[in-house]
Scaffold this motif. Structure first.
Motif, mmCIF file in Angstrom:
data_model
loop_
_atom_site.group_PDB
_atom_site.id
_atom_site.type_symbol
_atom_site.label_atom_id
_atom_site.label_comp_id
_atom_site.label_asym_id
_atom_site.label_seq_id
_atom_site.Cartn_x
_atom_site.Cartn_y
_atom_site.Cartn_z
ATOM 1 N N LEU A 10 37.382 46.498 38.711
ATOM 2 C CA LEU A 10 36.753 46.873 40.205
ATOM 3 C C LEU A 10 35.479 46.147 40.279
ATOM 4 N N ARG A 11 34.644 46.495 39.524
ATOM 5 C CA ARG A 11 33.356 46.195 39.831
ATOM 6 C C ARG A 11 33.089 44.487 39.738
ATOM 7 N N ALA A 12 33.997 43.836 38.793
ATOM 8 C CA ALA A 12 33.854 42.365 38.877
ATOM 9 C C ALA A 12 34.572 41.732 40.052
ATOM 10 N N LEU A 29 47.589 44.711 42.852
ATOM 11 C CA LEU A 29 47.564 45.901 42.357
ATOM 12 C C LEU A 29 46.824 46.964 43.456
ATOM 13 N N LEU A 30 45.843 46.486 44.283
ATOM 14 C CA LEU A 30 45.099 47.006 45.242
ATOM 15 C C LEU A 30 46.293 47.236 46.409
ATOM 16 N N LEU A 31 47.046 46.271 46.590
ATOM 17 C CA LEU A 31 48.036 46.503 47.872
ATOM 18 C C LEU A 31 49.131 47.624 47.231
ATOM 19 N N GLU A 32 49.352 47.540 46.198
ATOM 20 C CA GLU A 32 50.652 48.394 45.807
ATOM 21 C C GLU A 32 50.462 49.598 45.364
ATOM 22 N N ASP A 38 41.752 53.496 47.126
ATOM 23 C CA ASP A 38 40.518 54.371 47.182
ATOM 24 C C ASP A 38 39.398 54.230 46.394
ATOM 25 N N ALA A 39 39.807 53.811 44.806
ATOM 26 C CA ALA A 39 38.755 53.627 43.952
ATOM 27 C C ALA A 39 37.784 52.616 44.272
ATOM 28 N N LEU A 40 38.100 51.547 45.008
ATOM 29 C CA LEU A 40 37.310 50.493 45.497
ATOM 30 C C LEU A 40 36.458 50.877 46.748
ATOM 31 N N SER A 41 37.266 51.676 47.532
ATOM 32 C CA SER A 41 36.385 52.187 48.731
ATOM 33 C C SER A 41 35.129 53.157 48.064
#
Length: 132
Positions: A10-12, A29-32, A38-41
């Protein structure tokens, strides 16, 4: 195919350091999975805060440990002696119910009266007297 994202992935992704196929995999994976979104947010919110990420992760771990310890108070835990006593009482109650209601009932065997040996021998002697 690897369908799991790590914190480093996620950081990369957020820093733009991923190649085309890797970036596409992360976006898919972010869409699925809403958990990853939520982790990225959360990662973006952590980076906007003044504290560094490693300190925030340590704070999150400490808060989680405190929450776990707070939820496992002695009021909610059942002492072992109460559980074993309850199990023993229930077992004894079940056995009593079985023996009272379901155990096969055998009538008591009547005792046969034993004849004394002296009576029998005198009886035979007296019979011999009558015959002869």
């Amino acid at each position: 195919m690897n369908d799991h994202l790590t914190f480093d992935d996620l950081r990369a992704y957020q820093a733009g350091r991923l190649s085309g196929p890797a970036r596409h995999r992360v976006e898919r994976l972010l869409l699925e999975d809403p958990f990853y979104a939520d982790a990225l947010s959360g990662l973006e919110a952590m980076q906007q805060a003044a504290t560094p990420t490693s300190e925030q992760l340590a704070d999150l771990r400490n808060a989680l440990k405190d929450r776990i310890h707070a939820s496992a108070t002695k009021k909610r835990l059942w002492p072992l002696w109460i559980a074993t006593t309850t199990a023993a009482i229930l077992f004894m109650l079940a056995m009593a119910i079985y023996f009272i209601f379901f155990a096969p009932k055998q009538p008591p065997q009547p005792l046969k009266p034993a004849r004394p040996a002296t009576t029998q021998s005198t009886h035979q002697v007296s019979m011999d007297q009558f015959r002869g």
